[in-house]
Design a protein around this motif. Structure first.
Motif, short mmCIF file in Angstrom:
data_model
loop_
_atom_site.label_atom_id
_atom_site.label_comp_id
_atom_site.label_asym_id
_atom_site.label_seq_id
_atom_site.Cartn_x
_atom_site.Cartn_y
_atom_site.Cartn_z
N ARG A 176 0.86 -1.41 0.04
CA ARG A 176 -0.03 -0.02 -0.07
C ARG A 176 0.74 1.25 0.04
NH1 ARG A 176 -3.03 -3.38 3.49
NH2 ARG A 176 -5.20 -3.77 2.70
N PHE A 179 2.46 1.62 -3.59
CA PHE A 179 1.90 1.97 -4.52
C PHE A 179 1.18 3.50 -4.46
CE2 PHE A 179 1.72 -2.44 -6.04
CZ PHE A 179 1.45 -2.10 -7.27
N GLN A 180 0.96 3.87 -3.03
CA GLN A 180 0.64 5.26 -2.75
C GLN A 180 1.63 6.26 -3.34
OE1 GLN A 180 0.43 5.99 1.42
NE2 GLN A 180 -0.69 8.17 1.26
N GLU A 181 3.15 5.86 -2.91
CA GLU A 181 4.09 6.61 -3.49
C GLU A 181 4.16 6.73 -5.09
OE1 GLU A 181 8.85 6.99 -3.49
OE2 GLU A 181 7.86 5.54 -2.10
N HIS A 183 1.54 6.09 -7.12
CA HIS A 183 0.40 6.88 -7.44
C HIS A 183 0.74 8.63 -7.41
CE1 HIS A 183 -2.30 4.05 -8.10
NE2 HIS A 183 -2.61 3.33 -6.64
N HIS A 184 1.67 9.10 -6.31
CA HIS A 184 1.93 10.24 -6.17
C HIS A 184 3.03 10.61 -7.14
CE1 HIS A 184 2.77 13.79 -3.79
NE2 HIS A 184 4.08 13.77 -4.26
N VAL A 186 3.18 9.40 -10.42
CA VAL A 186 2.55 9.17 -11.58
C VAL A 186 1.74 10.49 -11.76
CG1 VAL A 186 0.65 8.15 -12.84
CG2 VAL A 186 2.62 6.62 -11.95
N ASP A 187 1.00 10.70 -10.60
CA ASP A 187 0.25 12.39 -10.89
C ASP A 187 0.96 13.31 -10.89
OD1 ASP A 187 -2.21 10.82 -10.00
OD2 ASP A 187 -2.16 11.23 -8.07
N LYS A 190 2.21 13.22 -14.62
CA LYS A 190 0.90 13.65 -15.23
C LYS A 190 0.90 15.24 -15.31
CE LYS A 190 -3.09 13.11 -13.62
NZ LYS A 190 -4.41 12.65 -13.40
#
Length: 487
Positions: A176, A179-181, A183-184, A186-187, A190
């Motif tokens: 978790r 993946f939180q990192e 996601h951060h 990737v955001d 982006k």
């Protein structure tokens, strides 16, 4: 209080006065005497007149006689369990005092002398009983030992299960968090891509708006010139001819006309193809998920005497004259090598080395126990993992045999990524921080401490005197890992 009655006397006193047997389902009459239920029912059936107690002759009512519960419990407590097996020989009616070892059955003395068991090996029942009791005790002891082992095994299984559950929970937490990192990251990428796209679009829009404004100004001047000419055309013949050659509108008209072929379309080229978005972002993310670059320094105690260290032991180059230094066991005395002051025996580590335009160099890792005296054996079998450049044109990995590397261009900065537990050592072209290009990967079972190693190679009369540099951490900053979520 001492008991005066033996079992036989007690049994005599527990007999029914009618059947002279031990009471069966005793009923108590109003006079206090007890009888078997069956005897009392049979007696009542054969009497024409009223029932009288056979002992005291008192007239009683047999239909209202309650069970003698206390007497029934005493009889039940004194009754011995019936032996299902006969204790005498069925053939000779003698006690079963012997045990036939061959047929494994109880026999009497006559069976062993005259019967079918003669000439068989027989043993007294008491001896067999003692022997079997010992065997039973041994079996019980063995079973207890096995039970103890099973209990220990169960305890280990329970502990193992608990450990698996705990490790699974911890690993779930790590997943978790990671993946939180991701996601951060990737955001962030982006937002970076969108910001770049918006900036590029704003530039194109500004250029087009400026051209559009210029074109509209030109159109306005043309309209004004057309108006002037139309007014001039309404003059009389003589005024028109007299003023025609002196009017300034012809020059204004020429200036107001747009030149032919001036329009040049602007293409939308954001510098990133749609099909390359994932690959480009992956390369940037790969750089960011690497460990933060290590801040390394060189260890002067390991440097070859020809090597000169400077700038806080972060720069090394091969000189022409050997320096005076003690010949310590950790110092290289033949190969122009030097080690970093820090070694790694676990974890993930990344560092970079600036090789610049040197024509010859080697770098990688070396086991702390590898020999530093004499010519360095540059192979994984001797605890040395290196890549290098030879004569400014041949990149190679020092395996067995050596592996030529198809390197595009001449990288000035080399990245080294060590994953100790996975046994991976990967080298990168790190000239562009956002686009690390893998050069070669060693796979090995690392053991013991590993040290980064730099080999400047010989100075070749000054043609290879450029230094190798351990730069301070730079490039894209590594994000601080987010706080783990509570499971």
């Amino acid at each position: 209080m001492a008991w005066r009655l033996c079992v036989q006397e007690l049994e005599d006193r527990l007999q029914c006065p009618i059947c002279l047997e031990v009471f069966k389902e005793p009923l108590m009459l109003q006079c206090g005497h007890s009888y078997c239920k069956g005897c009392l029912v049979s007696l009542s059936r054969h009497l024409d007149s009223g029932l009288r107690c056979p002992v005291c002759r008192q007239e009683v009512d047999g239909s209202s006689s309650p069970p003698n519960v206390s007497l029934a419990r005493v009889i039940e407590a004194l009754r011995l369990p019936e032996d299902p097996e006969p204790k005498v020989c069925a053939q000779h009616r003698n006690p079963l005092s012997l045990f036939c070892e061959k047929d494994q059955e109880l026999i009497c003395g006559l069976c062993g002398l005259l019967g079918s068991h003669q000439h068989h090996r027989v043993t007294p029942v008491s001896t067999v009983y003692s022997r079997m009791k010992e065997e039973l005790a041994g079996l019980i002891s063995d079973l207890k030992q096995e039970e103890k082992k099973v209990e220990e095994h169960i305890a280990k299984l329970v502990n193992n299960r608990t450990r698996i559950v705990n490790e699974s929970d911890v690993f779930s937490w790590v997943i978790r968090r990671e993946f939180q990192e991701l996601h951060h990251l990737v955001d962030e990428e982006k937002a970076r891509c969108l910001e770049g796209l918006e900036g590029h679009t704003r530039g194109l829009m500004a250029s087009l708006d400026m051209q559009l404004e210029q074109a509209r100004g030109t159109r306005e001047r043309l309209v004004q010139a057309e108006r002037v000419l139309e007014q001039f055309g309404n003059e009389s013949h003589h005024e028109f001819i007299r003023k025609y050659h002196s009017m300034a509108s012809r020059a204004e008209l020429q200036q107001a006309r747009p030149l032919e072929g001036v329009f040049s379309p602007i293409s939308f080229k954001p510098g990133l193809h749609q099909a390359d978005i994932k690959l480009t972002v992956w390369k940037r993310l790969f750089r960011k998920v690497l460990p933060a670059p290590e801040s390394l320094k060189l260890d002067p105690a390991t440097a070859h005497p020809l090597l000169e260290l400077s700038k806080g032991n972060t720069v090394v180059q091969c000189g022409l004259l050997a320096q005076r230094c003690a010949n310590q066991p950790e110092r290289f005395d033949y190969s122009t090598c030097v080690l970093a002051s820090r070694g790694f025996s676990c974890g993930r580590h990344y560092w970079e080395v600036v090789v610049g335009s040197k024509s010859d160099w080697r770098l990688g890792v070396i086991k702390g126990t590898a020999s530093r005296k004499g010519k360095l054996n540059k192979s994984p079998e001797h605890g040395v993992w290196l890549i290098g450049l030879k004569e400014g044109r041949l990149y190679e990995a020092f395996g067995c045999p050596r592996v030529p590397l198809p390197v595009a261009g001449h990288p000035h900065r080399i990245g080294v990524y060590l994953h100790y537990e996975q046994g991976g050592l990967t080298f990168f072209d790190a000239d562009r921080p956002d686009d690390l290009r893998p050069l070669y990967t060693f796979q090995a079972d690392f053991q013991g401490k590993l040290y980064p190693i730099l080999d400047t190679c010989w100075h070749e009369r000054g043609s290879n005197s450029l230094p190798l540099v351990l730069p301070p951490p730079s490039g894209p900053g590594h994000l601080t890992p987010p706080q783990p979520t509570t499971l």
